[in-house]
Design an enzyme around this catalytic site. Structure first.
Site, PDB file in Angstrom:
ATOM      1  N   ASP A   1       5.463 -10.350  11.496  1.00 11.27           N
ATOM      2  CA  ASP A   1       5.401  -8.918  11.800  1.00 11.27           C
ATOM      3  C   ASP A   1       6.303  -8.092  10.897  1.00 11.27           C
ATOM      4  OD1 ASP A   1       3.700  -8.774  14.350  1.00 11.27           O
ATOM      5  OD2 ASP A   1       5.160 -10.322  14.842  1.00 11.27           O
TER       6      ASP A   1
ATOM      7  N   TYR B   1      16.092 -14.070  18.850  1.00  8.11           N
ATOM      8  CA  TYR B   1      16.322 -15.495  19.079  1.00  8.11           C
ATOM      9  C   TYR B   1      17.760 -15.901  18.736  1.00  8.11           C
ATOM     10  CZ  TYR B   1      11.231 -15.764  19.425  1.00  8.11           C
ATOM     11  OH  TYR B   1       9.918 -15.577  19.801  1.00  8.11           O
TER      12      TYR B   1
ATOM     13  N   HIS C   1      16.518  -6.838  21.951  1.00  6.76           N
ATOM     14  CA  HIS C   1      15.398  -7.555  22.570  1.00  6.76           C
ATOM     15  C   HIS C   1      15.654  -9.053  22.563  1.00  6.76           C
ATOM     16  CE1 HIS C   1      13.179  -9.160  18.914  1.00  6.76           C
ATOM     17  NE2 HIS C   1      14.011  -8.309  18.354  1.00  6.76           N
TER      18      HIS C   1
ATOM     19  N   TYR D   1       7.893 -22.316  22.740  1.00  2.00           N
ATOM     20  CA  TYR D   1       7.861 -22.923  21.403  1.00  2.00           C
ATOM     21  C   TYR D   1       9.091 -22.536  20.590  1.00  2.00           C
ATOM     22  CZ  TYR D   1       6.921 -18.882  18.336  1.00  2.00           C
ATOM     23  OH  TYR D   1       7.030 -17.729  17.599  1.00  2.00           O
ATOM     24  N   ARG D   2       9.896 -21.616  21.125  1.00  2.00           N
ATOM     25  CA  ARG D   2      11.001 -21.041  20.365  1.00  2.00           C
ATOM     26  C   ARG D   2      11.824 -20.227  21.355  1.00  2.00           C
ATOM     27  NH1 ARG D   2       9.311 -17.025  15.428  1.00  2.00           N
ATOM     28  NH2 ARG D   2      11.210 -17.022  14.172  1.00  2.00           N
TER      29      ARG D   2
END
Length: 606
Positions: A207, A145, A446, A527-528
């Site tokens: 996680d 992100y 990623h 949501y993000r």
């Protein structure tokens, strides 16, 4: 691991380190990651020191000197050397180590390390005086992100974690805690064990456990116990506003209060929400509720053979989840992730171009302890044995309505099987396994597609199909996971790409941007999201002529009139930046910078 790779720091040596119990896992993970690197860990600078637009280099250096005089030279670092990427446990605090654009797009000019709330106030006042954008991070491990990167190139990063990392309170009677931004899930868990409270108190963790409890919660991250909605579990914030004022929310506004972590609301409007996924303040303390030890737990795993099982399975999951028969934020993952999470490169299984053929995925899954399947459900039930049996009998009967459903016997699984990592996490014990799937490609990076939908089979199918189609166009392997909450589910699609392959990076970005537009057209919103996608995602929440963004801009301008705090975060731009091309949308993406900033009337300029 290569002898050239130093050991990963442990918690005893660094607030951001790994617990000693996980050091062997960290060593293995690090060696696998570096085995797949084809580029040096350091990146030479081609654009020089990143300066905030409108600030000359002499003026910037003069401002930095004044800040050093206040905070101490060791707590203010100019970022003018090579950029070092590292990996999850030794990540940079100056830029995004997994950049979808150039590493020098979202890059800090300097990093400062406050040691107290008063020093955070000093930094905000300094930024207002010199009109220098600042970008706070807790630890900066928000990988996928944007990590530690500031949205505006040349911002000064405020690294809150290095010196503000205290666990201020653990209350075993009220089941609460109070922490500073530098406290990781690892650190909180280990401290509870050290105090001998592990039999009484559980934490909820995502996680990976190396992230900040504060940072993850403010970004509305999720975990995997019944307390998995982290934002719903917070209770009380202390916040430094953009001009330096300090406020406490909820009961914390009452002098001498004794219920700050016990009751999140207080009296009057609930203001906590405006500090979540925003740029309205810098959170310096946060309370969290802790989960009572349920007196036992039992992990379970089911596999489902066919891709077409998705919709009927989700229909079965919904009533079980809403009624809390399925108790935790569990995961329904695609079978490809069972292979990729082993940490081996894609070429181990397939060296062709385009998405890996489904026939090969199924053949490789047949060789695993999980066996051949398309979907894998990881869940857990809690409580004494007779309570667990009551729930698991219901779950088993419902899941077996899907033809070909198999319940995997945990006793048949080796100790290094991924199932056992999920078992730990769902029991509140932070682990270090998840990012192994980034080794799928060399120089693995990623970026995530994260839409939210109701728990309905039709919604799951629509989102899965749009993701599958866009991944096929991009020639990228699809790795979806449905994280099922009480009345919603998050689809998390991790797009894994080679950070050295510019063509693949562009395909990954286009794939994600296309999916955002596709999902919005169907009524689904993220949501993000990553820094580079925030403007586009924010623009999809456009009901009633962008009324929500207009409200956010009013709040921003009132609280931060000089626009110094994290401009552009979550698509919220201060007045000085608006209309100057800073927004990164579907068209014209690729540069993080606009055309300067407007003057700030009444403020000293340099």
């Amino acid at each position: 691991m290569s002898s050239s790779l130093p050991p990963t720091p442990t918690l005893s040596a660094s607030h951001s380190g790994i617990p000693s119990r996980l050091l062997p896992k960290a060593t293995k993970a690090k060696s696998l990651i570096y085995a797949g690197k084809t580029t040096p860990d350091t990146i030479p600078r081609t654009r020089g020191l990143a300066l905030p637009q409108g600030i000359s280099k002499p003026a910037f250096l003069s401002a930095i000197s004044s800040l050093r005089a206040i905070l101490g030279g060791e707590n203010v670092e100019i970022n003018d050397g090579e950029l070092k990427n590292g990996w999850y446990m030794e990540h940079p605090n100056t830029h995004d180590m997994m950049p979808i654009l150039s590493s020098e797009e979202f890059v800090a000019s300097a990093v400062v390390y406050p040691g107290s709330v008063s020093e955070v106030q000093t930094i905000t006042q300094w930024a207002n005086q010199h009109l220098i954008p600042i970008s706070p991070i807790s630890l900066g491990r928000n990988l996928g992100y944007g990590g530690s990167a500031p949205r505006v190139r040349g911002s000064v990063t405020i690294d809150l974690g290095r010196r503000m990392n205290k666990i201020l309170d653990i209350n075993a009677e009220d089941f609460t805690c109070l922490v500073e931004p530098g406290v990781t899930f690892y650190a909180l868990y280990e401290e509870i064990q050290r105090r001998g409270l592990g039999d009484k108190l559980w934490i909820d963790c995502p996680d990976l456990g190396g992230g900040s409890v504060v940072g993850n919660t403010l970004d509305r991250g999720v975990g995997y116990t019944p307390y998995g909605d982290h934002w719903a579990m917070h209770a009380g914030l202390e916040v430094v506003l953009p001009q330096g004022e300090v406020v406490r929310t909820g009961m914390g506004a009452l002098p001498g209060n004794n219920t700050w972590q016990s009751f999140p609301y207080g009296f009057g409007p609930v203001s906590d929400g405006i500090f979540s996924q925003s740029n309205f303040g810098i959170v310096t303390k946060m309370g969290m509720t802790l989960m009572p030890n349920p007196g036992g737990y039992e992990s379970f795993m089911y596999t489902f053979q066919n891709e077409s099982d998705l919709a009927p399975l989700i229909e079965i999951i919904r009533p079980l989840r809403i009624s809390n028969i399925l108790e935790n934020v569990a995961q329904l993952r695609h079978g490809l992730q069972t292979i990729s999470v082993k940490g081996l490169p894609r070429t181990t299984y397939y060296s062709g171009s385009g998405p890996i053929p489904e026939s090969i995925i199924h053949e490789e899954l047949k060789k695993t302890p999980t066996g051949d399947c398309t979907w894998v459900y990881y869940g857990m039930t809690y409580g004494p044995p007779h309570i667990r049996k009551y729930k698991t009998d219901i779950i088993d009967a419902e899941f077996h309505k899907i033809p070909g459903c198999r319940k995997i016997d945990p006793s048949t699984l080796p100790t290094d099987e991924y199932f056992w990592s999920r078992d730990k996490i769902a029991a509140g014990e932070p682990d270090l396994e998840e990012l192994l799937w980034t080794n799928w490609v060399p120089n693995g990076c990623h970026i995530a597609f994260s839409p939210v939908s109701p728990i309905r089979g039709t919604d799951a199918s629509k989102l899965y199909e749009l993701a599958k189609n866009r991944h096929a166009e991009a020639g990228i392997d699809l790795m979806p996971a449905f994280c099922v909450g009480l009345r919603e589910m998050h689809l998390i699609v991790e797009i894994v790409f080679d950070g050295k392959d510019e063509g693949m990076k562009k395909r990954a970005e286009k794939c994600l941007r296309d999916m955002i537009d596709d999902a919005a057209a169907l009524g689904y919103g993220e949501y993000r999201t990553h820094l580079a996608l925030m403007d586009q995602v924010a623009s999809t929440y456009s009901w009633n002529d962008n009324a929500l963004m207009k409200l956010n801009e009013k709040l921003k301008d009132a609280l931060d009139p000089n626009g110094i705090l994290a401009p552009g975060r979550c698509g919220i731009w201060p007045k000085r930046y608006r209309g100057r091309g800073w927004e990164m949308m579907q068209t014209g993406a690729g540069s993080s910078e606009g055309n300067g900033v407007a003057p700030s009337p009444g403020e000293a300029k340099i």
